[in-house]
Design a protein around this motif. Structure first.
Motif, PDB file in Angstrom:
ATOM      1  N   UNK A 279       0.749  -1.157   0.067  1.00  0.00           N
ATOM      2  CA  UNK A 279      -0.135   0.011  -0.010  1.00  0.00           C
ATOM      3  C   UNK A 279       0.810   1.185  -0.090  1.00  0.00           C
ATOM      4  N   UNK A 280       0.421   2.448  -0.740  1.00  0.00           N
ATOM      5  CA  UNK A 280       1.121   3.482  -0.839  1.00  0.00           C
ATOM      6  C   UNK A 280       0.051   4.573  -0.470  1.00  0.00           C
ATOM      7  N   UNK A 281       0.821   5.746  -0.134  1.00  0.00           N
ATOM      8  CA  UNK A 281       0.302   7.217   0.071  1.00  0.00           C
ATOM      9  C   UNK A 281       0.607   8.219  -0.976  1.00  0.00           C
ATOM     10  N   UNK A 282      -0.194   9.074  -1.193  1.00  0.00           N
ATOM     11  CA  UNK A 282       0.248  10.206  -1.941  1.00  0.00           C
ATOM     12  C   UNK A 282       0.881  11.373  -0.878  1.00  0.00           C
ATOM     13  N   UNK A 283       2.425  11.658  -1.252  1.00  0.00           N
ATOM     14  CA  UNK A 283       2.783  12.580  -0.468  1.00  0.00           C
ATOM     15  C   UNK A 283       3.536  13.457  -1.356  1.00  0.00           C
ATOM     16  N   UNK A 284       3.799  14.505  -0.726  1.00  0.00           N
ATOM     17  CA  UNK A 284       4.540  15.615  -1.456  1.00  0.00           C
ATOM     18  C   UNK A 284       5.934  15.218  -1.558  1.00  0.00           C
ATOM     19  N   UNK A 285       6.587  15.335  -2.900  1.00  0.00           N
ATOM     20  CA  UNK A 285       7.980  14.934  -3.255  1.00  0.00           C
ATOM     21  C   UNK A 285       9.025  15.547  -2.213  1.00  0.00           C
ATOM     22  N   UNK A 286       9.715  14.791  -1.470  1.00  0.00           N
ATOM     23  CA  UNK A 286      10.735  15.511  -0.562  1.00  0.00           C
ATOM     24  C   UNK A 286      11.668  16.009  -1.039  1.00  0.00           C
ATOM     25  N   UNK A 287      12.320  17.030  -0.274  1.00  0.00           N
ATOM     26  CA  UNK A 287      13.633  17.586  -0.995  1.00  0.00           C
ATOM     27  C   UNK A 287      14.734  17.020  -0.107  1.00  0.00           C
ATOM     28  N   UNK A 288      15.530  16.370  -1.132  1.00  0.00           N
ATOM     29  CA  UNK A 288      16.716  15.688  -0.740  1.00  0.00           C
ATOM     30  C   UNK A 288      18.086  16.564  -0.453  1.00  0.00           C
ATOM     31  N   UNK A 289      18.449  16.859   0.680  1.00  0.00           N
ATOM     32  CA  UNK A 289      19.503  17.642   0.720  1.00  0.00           C
ATOM     33  C   UNK A 289      20.853  17.113   0.432  1.00  0.00           C
ATOM     34  N   UNK A 290      22.124  17.924   0.293  1.00  0.00           N
ATOM     35  CA  UNK A 290      23.303  17.513   0.074  1.00  0.00           C
ATOM     36  C   UNK A 290      23.706  16.751   1.394  1.00  0.00           C
ATOM     37  N   UNK A 291      23.181  16.870   2.624  1.00  0.00           N
ATOM     38  CA  UNK A 291      23.588  16.165   3.804  1.00  0.00           C
ATOM     39  C   UNK A 291      22.718  14.774   3.906  1.00  0.00           C
ATOM     40  N   UNK A 292      21.988  14.368   2.824  1.00  0.00           N
ATOM     41  CA  UNK A 292      21.287  13.161   2.760  1.00  0.00           C
ATOM     42  C   UNK A 292      20.037  12.897   3.801  1.00  0.00           C
ATOM     43  N   UNK A 293      19.434  14.183   4.023  1.00  0.00           N
ATOM     44  CA  UNK A 293      18.265  14.230   4.889  1.00  0.00           C
ATOM     45  C   UNK A 293      17.195  14.855   3.972  1.00  0.00           C
ATOM     46  N   UNK A 294      15.771  14.330   4.342  1.00  0.00           N
ATOM     47  CA  UNK A 294      14.613  14.929   3.644  1.00  0.00           C
ATOM     48  C   UNK A 294      14.254  16.193   4.204  1.00  0.00           C
ATOM     49  N   UNK A 295      13.867  17.069   3.580  1.00  0.00           N
ATOM     50  CA  UNK A 295      13.118  18.642   3.989  1.00  0.00           C
ATOM     51  C   UNK A 295      11.792  18.465   3.125  1.00  0.00           C
ATOM     52  N   UNK A 296      10.838  18.816   3.754  1.00  0.00           N
ATOM     53  CA  UNK A 296       9.498  18.969   3.354  1.00  0.00           C
ATOM     54  C   UNK A 296       8.880  20.309   2.899  1.00  0.00           C
ATOM     55  N   UNK A 297       8.422  20.187   1.728  1.00  0.00           N
ATOM     56  CA  UNK A 297       7.705  21.286   1.139  1.00  0.00           C
ATOM     57  C   UNK A 297       6.462  20.971   0.563  1.00  0.00           C
ATOM     58  N   UNK A 298       5.291  21.585   1.062  1.00  0.00           N
ATOM     59  CA  UNK A 298       3.953  20.972   0.786  1.00  0.00           C
ATOM     60  C   UNK A 298       3.303  21.571  -0.380  1.00  0.00           C
ATOM     61  N   UNK A 299       4.347  22.689  -1.132  1.00  0.00           N
ATOM     62  CA  UNK A 299       3.931  23.030  -2.490  1.00  0.00           C
ATOM     63  C   UNK A 299       4.453  21.936  -3.656  1.00  0.00           C
ATOM     64  N   UNK A 300       5.348  21.049  -3.146  1.00  0.00           N
ATOM     65  CA  UNK A 300       6.038  20.198  -4.126  1.00  0.00           C
ATOM     66  C   UNK A 300       4.928  19.271  -4.527  1.00  0.00           C
ATOM     67  N   UNK A 301       5.336  18.788  -5.998  1.00  0.00           N
ATOM     68  CA  UNK A 301       4.553  17.747  -6.594  1.00  0.00           C
ATOM     69  C   UNK A 301       4.256  16.468  -5.936  1.00  0.00           C
ATOM     70  N   UNK A 302       3.518  15.659  -6.264  1.00  0.00           N
ATOM     71  CA  UNK A 302       3.139  14.389  -5.681  1.00  0.00           C
ATOM     72  C   UNK A 302       3.875  13.368  -5.994  1.00  0.00           C
ATOM     73  N   UNK A 303       4.084  12.339  -5.297  1.00  0.00           N
ATOM     74  CA  UNK A 303       4.623  11.073  -5.547  1.00  0.00           C
ATOM     75  C   UNK A 303       3.719  10.069  -4.692  1.00  0.00           C
ATOM     76  N   UNK A 304       4.037   8.809  -5.042  1.00  0.00           N
ATOM     77  CA  UNK A 304       3.528   7.727  -4.224  1.00  0.00           C
ATOM     78  C   UNK A 304       4.840   7.002  -3.067  1.00  0.00           C
ATOM     79  N   UNK A 305       4.432   7.007  -1.876  1.00  0.00           N
ATOM     80  CA  UNK A 305       5.490   6.109  -0.956  1.00  0.00           C
ATOM     81  C   UNK A 305       4.666   5.138  -0.102  1.00  0.00           C
ATOM     82  N   UNK A 306       5.267   4.112  -0.372  1.00  0.00           N
ATOM     83  CA  UNK A 306       4.690   2.916   0.248  1.00  0.00           C
ATOM     84  C   UNK A 306       4.812   3.218   1.917  1.00  0.00           C
ATOM     85  N   UNK A 307       3.791   2.464   2.536  1.00  0.00           N
ATOM     86  CA  UNK A 307       3.577   2.847   3.977  1.00  0.00           C
ATOM     87  C   UNK A 307       3.606   1.183   4.750  1.00  0.00           C
TER      88      UNK A 307
END
Length: 324
Positions: A279-307
């Protein structure tokens, strides 16, 4: 060039500023592309096959699921760990392992298997024009939004990112299914597939291509098996199943008790075969930083991510096909 992301006046981690322009896909169109499709789908598999044992299971699973998927190509991906001397050596060993598995399956490989990149992406202005990336561009350009090409990638995503940079228009005709990174709340994304080539990973996440991610820690990390289970279902059934069984046994050469082995890469293929198992959920595509962490911006396009994943249902189908 670097650009710094500002949120509520705070300086956050740097993200790459892209020079490449990707086509804009209407959000409703992208969400529709991310819906699981009925019937048989066309796919290519991008895999660092010799890196571990789970890629072999995943490749065999895809090739043995002709009722659901048509595998049009298999691409060897680069990797670098203690099973290679560098990314290029890892790619070449994966290429040879792909051919070995085709032989074990008694399936022809002519015109289906392609060498990928011998290095990681260094600059978005210089995509790596490997056989794999160029073949993906060609196949994707012949596809359409109504009949998209599923790009299932279970390794470092260099080949796919290079294809996107070579011909950005292909994002309209593909759906990428990637086993990479961890869940959104995991403290780091320095997982093997994502962490080897952060630039390539950033390209894919920022491109706007329809994308399904099966994250490792937190979801796919539950997809494990044991030697007794594999011995019961696979040992002695056929040449392929014996090869897979013995390969896993080799990872426990010290005979560690209460030991299990991750077979993670199967999950991305399983989503294509039966999305209800992952099963997957629609989530906003995270921003992958150069430090290999995710930042979140809710104006970004959607992707699916398994939960979640149905571990037993996937293994049941996998074992049945490996021993049929």
């Amino acid at each position: 060039m670097k650009n710094f992301l500002m949120v509520t006046g705070l300086l956050l981690l740097p993200v790459l500023l892209w020079s490449q322009e990707f086509p804009k896909i209407d959000e409703a169109v992208r969400i529709n592309q991310l819906k699981p499709r009925e019937g048989k789908v066309r796919m290519v598999l991008d895999t660092d096959t010799y890196n571990e044992v789970d890629d072999q299971f995943a490749l065999a699973y895809a090739l043995l699921s002709a009722d659901r998927v048509s595998v049009e190509a298999v691409y060897a991906a680069p990797y670098f760990n203690d099973r290679s001397t560098g990314p290029g050596d890892g790619m070449e060993k994966s290429y040879e392992e792909i051919l070995r598995l085709f032989k074990l399956l008694k399936k022809p490989s002519d015109g289906l298997v392609f060498r990928g990149s011998t290095d990681y992406l260094k600059d978005v202005k210089q995509p790596i024009r490997s056989e794999a990336a160029l073949d993906l561009v060609q196949k994707a350009m012949k596809s359409s939004p109504d009949d998209p090409l599923y790009v299932v990638t279970i390794g470092c995503i260099t080949n796919v990112a290079s294809a996107l940079l070579i011909e950005p228009q292909i994002i309209k005709n593909i759906v990428i299914v990637w086993l990479g990174g961890n869940t959104l709340d995991w403290p780091t994304q320095r997982e093997f597939n994502m962490g080897q080539d952060l630039i390539a990973s950033q390209v894919v996440l920022n491109s706007g291509a329809p994308l399904v991610i099966t994250p490792c820690m937190g979801v796919v990390s539950h997809f494990r098996t044991t030697i007794p289970e594999l011995g019961y279902y696979l040992k002695g059934k056929n040449e392929l199943s014996d090869y897979l069984y013995e390969t896993v046994v080799g990872y426990n050469s010290k005979k560690v008790e209460a030991w299990s082995k991750e077979i993670w890469d199967v999950v991305a293929v399983a989503w294509v075969i039966n999305p209800s198992w992952v099963p997957t959920n629609l989530v906003h595509s995270p921003i992958l930083t150069d430090q290999a962490t995710y930042s979140v911006n809710h104006s970004r396009h959607f992707i699916r991510m398994a939960s979640f994943l149905d571990r037993d249902a996937i293994f049941r189908d996998l074992f049945a096909k490996l021993t049929k």
